[in-house]
Design an enzyme around this catalytic site. Structure first.
Site, short mmCIF file in Angstrom:
data_model
loop_
_atom_site.label_atom_id
_atom_site.label_comp_id
_atom_site.label_asym_id
_atom_site.label_seq_id
_atom_site.Cartn_x
_atom_site.Cartn_y
_atom_site.Cartn_z
N GLU A 182 -0.50 114.17 49.65
CA GLU A 182 0.32 114.56 50.79
C GLU A 182 1.27 115.70 50.41
OE1 GLU A 182 2.84 112.13 54.10
OE2 GLU A 182 3.23 111.60 51.99
N ARG A 238 0.48 109.97 47.97
CA ARG A 238 1.72 110.76 48.12
C ARG A 238 1.60 112.12 47.45
NH1 ARG A 238 1.67 107.33 50.72
NH2 ARG A 238 2.13 107.99 52.74
N SER A 296 -1.65 127.37 35.48
CA SER A 296 -2.69 126.69 34.72
C SER A 296 -2.46 125.18 34.71
CB SER A 296 -2.71 127.20 33.28
OG SER A 296 -3.65 126.48 32.51
#
Length: 194
Positions: A138, A135, A161
């Site tokens: 994704e 996930r 960063s």
């Protein structure tokens, strides 16, 4: 020959470069030394690797019923940082490694390895197969260009960063089902002109 003595021999062979030797020992592939005495074959175990430590931590934590939150509290750092460190992604201080080692019944070699800078990156494949981790992949695949555009519009040409970085994790109660809340904050770093 014990794994500790094998690791000690590696350090001795490499002279004063103790940190480099220990990191090499920590990431060395499994190997065995064979010696023949009469018709016997003796196999000496390879030194413990950082991956071995991670597996031992996960197993002992489940076996003992220790929570990540209790480890974080005892170590005096955030839940995300301590969890990540114990899963092999950060270097712990001697004090933190000893606290975690005591709570998880870790051997001395494991406590030692927690104190050295690890090779970062914990996923075994470039595209994660675990549904929860996927996930996040994704989210970056779908929203990565959106994050990039928003950051560039707000800050300019640079990056967020992941070193000068904080993460917070919490559970939000919701009538339609509780929600996972993760907040990431990273220092903005601009690209230099040269």
């Amino acid at each position: 020959m014990t794994s500790a003595s094998v690791a000690s021999q590696r350090v001795t062979v490499r002279g004063g470069a103790q940190g480099i030797a220990l990191r090499r020992a920590a990431t060395a592939p499994l190997r065995a030394m064979r010696t023949k005495a009469a018709s016997l074959s003796v196999v000496a175990a390879a030194p413990m690797t950082r991956n071995d430590v991670t597996e031992l931590i996960v197993f002992n934590r489940m076996k003992k019923g220790v929570t990540w939150a209790s480890l974080a509290e005892a170590c005096g750092r955030s839940l995300p940082w301590v969890t990540s460190a114990l899963l092999g992604q950060h270097q712990m201080t001697k004090e933190m490694a000893e606290i975690a080692g005591k709570m998880l019944d870790l051997p001395e070699d494991a406590i030692m390895l927690l104190q050295f800078a690890p090779y970062k990156g914990s996923l075994p494949t470039s595209v994660p197969t675990d549904p929860l981790i996927y996930r996040f992949y994704e989210m970056v695949a779908v929203y990565g260009t959106t994050y990039k555009e928003m950051i560039h519009e707000e800050f300019g040409d640079g990056i967020m960063s992941a070193i000068d970085f904080d993460m917070d994790f919490s559970r939000e109660e919701n009538d339609k089902g509780d929600r996972v809340k993760i907040v990431l904050t990273g220092k903005y770093l601009t690209y230099r002109e040269f």
